[in-house]
Write an enzyme that holds these catalytic residues in place. Structure first.
Site, PDB file in Angstrom:
ATOM      1  N   ALA A 123       8.645 -91.806   6.927  1.00 16.07           N
ATOM      2  CA  ALA A 123       8.820 -91.012   5.714  1.00 16.07           C
ATOM      3  C   ALA A 123       7.444 -90.635   5.185  1.00 16.07           C
ATOM      4  O   ALA A 123       6.427 -91.191   5.616  1.00 16.07           O
ATOM      5  CB  ALA A 123       9.593 -91.813   4.663  1.00 16.07           C
ATOM      6  N   LYS A 124       7.384 -89.700   4.287  1.00 16.83           N
ATOM      7  CA  LYS A 124       6.116 -89.347   3.651  1.00 16.83           C
ATOM      8  C   LYS A 124       6.426 -88.607   2.366  1.00 16.83           C
ATOM      9  O   LYS A 124       7.468 -87.973   2.234  1.00 16.83           O
ATOM     10  CB  LYS A 124       5.300 -88.431   4.568  1.00 16.83           C
ATOM     11  CG  LYS A 124       3.831 -88.385   4.242  1.00 16.83           C
ATOM     12  CD  LYS A 124       3.100 -89.519   4.932  1.00 16.83           C
ATOM     13  CE  LYS A 124       1.620 -89.466   4.741  1.00 16.83           C
ATOM     14  NZ  LYS A 124       0.927 -90.314   5.708  1.00 16.83           N
ATOM     15  N   GLY A 125       5.487 -88.674   1.421  1.00 10.10           N
ATOM     16  CA  GLY A 125       5.657 -87.947   0.167  1.00 10.10           C
ATOM     17  C   GLY A 125       4.370 -87.283  -0.236  1.00 10.10           C
ATOM     18  O   GLY A 125       3.307 -87.548   0.335  1.00 10.10           O
TER      19      GLY A 125
END
Ligand code: GLU
Length: 434
Positions: A123-125
């Protein structure tokens, strides 16, 4: 033919939120997946899974600025794949962040986590903001509002953010507090990279750079390079580049050139890394450092060196500068620093590229240790952490090296083979439900 049997449309269409011209780093990632597909055997049936993020959240992040006006920023959290465990990956604050970039970064997290075999998906933000233009109270309001907006997606067993470009332990502390206040229970395991006094792990800050150094030393050994006296050039002298540079200097290498957003510096006799780290801590960048000469930014790539460590942003080594690179070993501290065309140019020149998805996996490896320590509320010594980190990195690298030899492919493709097989095998065993 009935419509339901025509899979070609579903298989080839890009997601409607991205057109071919705006693929950016996601386009580079898709090419990397295409390169690995022939090696996946029966699991290739599932490969489309890797080309579509599982879940994408785009949020508006409004905050009140110190001058009383209201500013809106665009925030993202992308869960690329959750087959092997909860989502895991950092949060980036940068003015150039785009959805395509966060998608690619989330996918590289899936590959990286599988490559070192930590039990996470990817995941990444990110927030599209220049944090240098915000005061500390504005940065805190931005972080807290963003955390609240993505609150439905994150959690200690759902998706665990961490630091990335321009985010740090203080920002993780605000994220942990905001999530805890919103859920009504102190939840240290919701983010990693926290300050040590708040459930953070010893060794986490240096972990990515230590991992870069560890795989670099292994590769040097295997390719017969003597690190003692070797010349090293580093792009980005933050958490990753700074620590890697320091460890290489301690091992006897000469740091001859460093570039960051404040300029490029050069000293063929070797830069005093400890003095440079102190300068960067004070001034925010390498520009103006007295112990080296200023150099044209564009000259950085052609600098005489044995080892090049890109440790800043993606798409830095391109078809336009790859031909100039003199290093024999490139160690990717950044995520996605080399485009696929540049990768081919480097391979043709005989340059050994240690890809991001293994080379910079030290950070998430110690994030995993932090998460485990938080769950058990039992904390390890720094020596224990570093020893476990080095062991995981060395074993993962040896495995990837063997696959590269076996299939006569680059280390990037070899890492993708190892990782994508793990992800897709988990995907297949879990099956489609409902
Ligand atoms: N941002 C780091 C990376 O790109 C660390 C992610 C994490 O620890 O979850 O690998």
């Amino acid at each position: 033919m009935s419509k339901s049997k025509d899979t070609s449309v579903a298989s080839h269409a890009l997601p409607s939120y991205l057109d071919a011209e705006h693929l950016g780093p996601w386009g580079n990632y898709l090419q990397q997946v295409d390169r690995v597909t022939p090696y996946l055997g029966n699991l290739a049936r599932w490969v489309e899974t890797l080309k579509r993020p599982k879940r994408i959240l785009v949020v508006d992040v409004p905050i009140e600025l110190d001058n009383g006006t209201i500013a809106h920023f665009e925030g993202y959290r992308v869960q690329h794949n959750l087959s092997r465990g909860p989502g895991k990956g950092g949060v980036r604050f940068h003015q150039d962040v785009t959805l395509s970039e966060v998608m690619a970064l989330s996918a590289w997290m899936s590959v990286k986590n599988a490559a070192v075999n930590v039990p996470y998906g990817g995941a990444k933000g990110g927030i599209r903001v220049d944090p240098r233009k915000l005061s500390m109270p504005e940065l805190e309001r931005l972080t807290r509002r963003y955390t609240s907006e993505i609150g439905m997606m994150i959690g200690p067993s759902k998706d665990i953010p961490a630091p990335d470009v321009n985010t740090n332990g203080q920002i993780m502390a605000w994220m942990m507090d905001t999530y805890s206040m919103n859920t009504g229970a102190t939840s240290t395991g919701v983010v990693t990279g926290k300050p040590v006094d708040l459930g953070g792990s010893l060794g986490r800050v240096e972990a990515t750079g230590r991992g870069v150094f560890t795989v670099g030393m292994e590769a040097a050994k295997l390719s017969g390079m003597n690190v003692q006296g070797a010349k090293v050039a580093v792009q980005g002298f933050g958490n990753v580049g700074g620590t890697a540079g320091k460890l290489f200097a301690e091992a006897g290498a000469l740091i001859v050139a460093v570039q960051d957003h404040t300029g490029t510096i050069h000293n063929a006799k070797g830069i005093d890394v400890i003095a440079l780290l102190a300068h960067v801590a004070k001034k925010g960048g390498v520009g103006g450092f007295a112990g080296a000469e200023k150099m044209e930014d564009s000259a950085f790539w052609g600098v005489t060196c044995d080892i090049l460590i890109p440790a800043a942003l993606e798409s830095q080594i391109t078809k336009d500068n790859a031909g100039k690179i003199k290093a024999k070993l490139v160690i990717e501290g950044a995520n996605g620093p080399t485009t696929p065309e540049a990768d081919d140019i480097l391979t043709d020149k005989g340059v050994l590229v240690l890809p991001d998805v293994i080379a910079n996996a030290g950070g998430v490896t110690v994030s995993y240790f932090e998460w485990v320590q938080d769950f058990s509320s039992f904390f390890w010594t720094e020596d224990e952490i570093n020893a476990r980190l080095v062991r995981i990195m060395q074993e993962a690298f040896a495995g990837v090296w063997a696959v590269a030899q076996e299939h006569k492919v680059t280390l990037r493709t070899a890492t993708f083979i190892v990782a994508c097989k793990r992800i897709l095998h988990a995907r297949e065993m879990r099956g489609l439900y409902p």
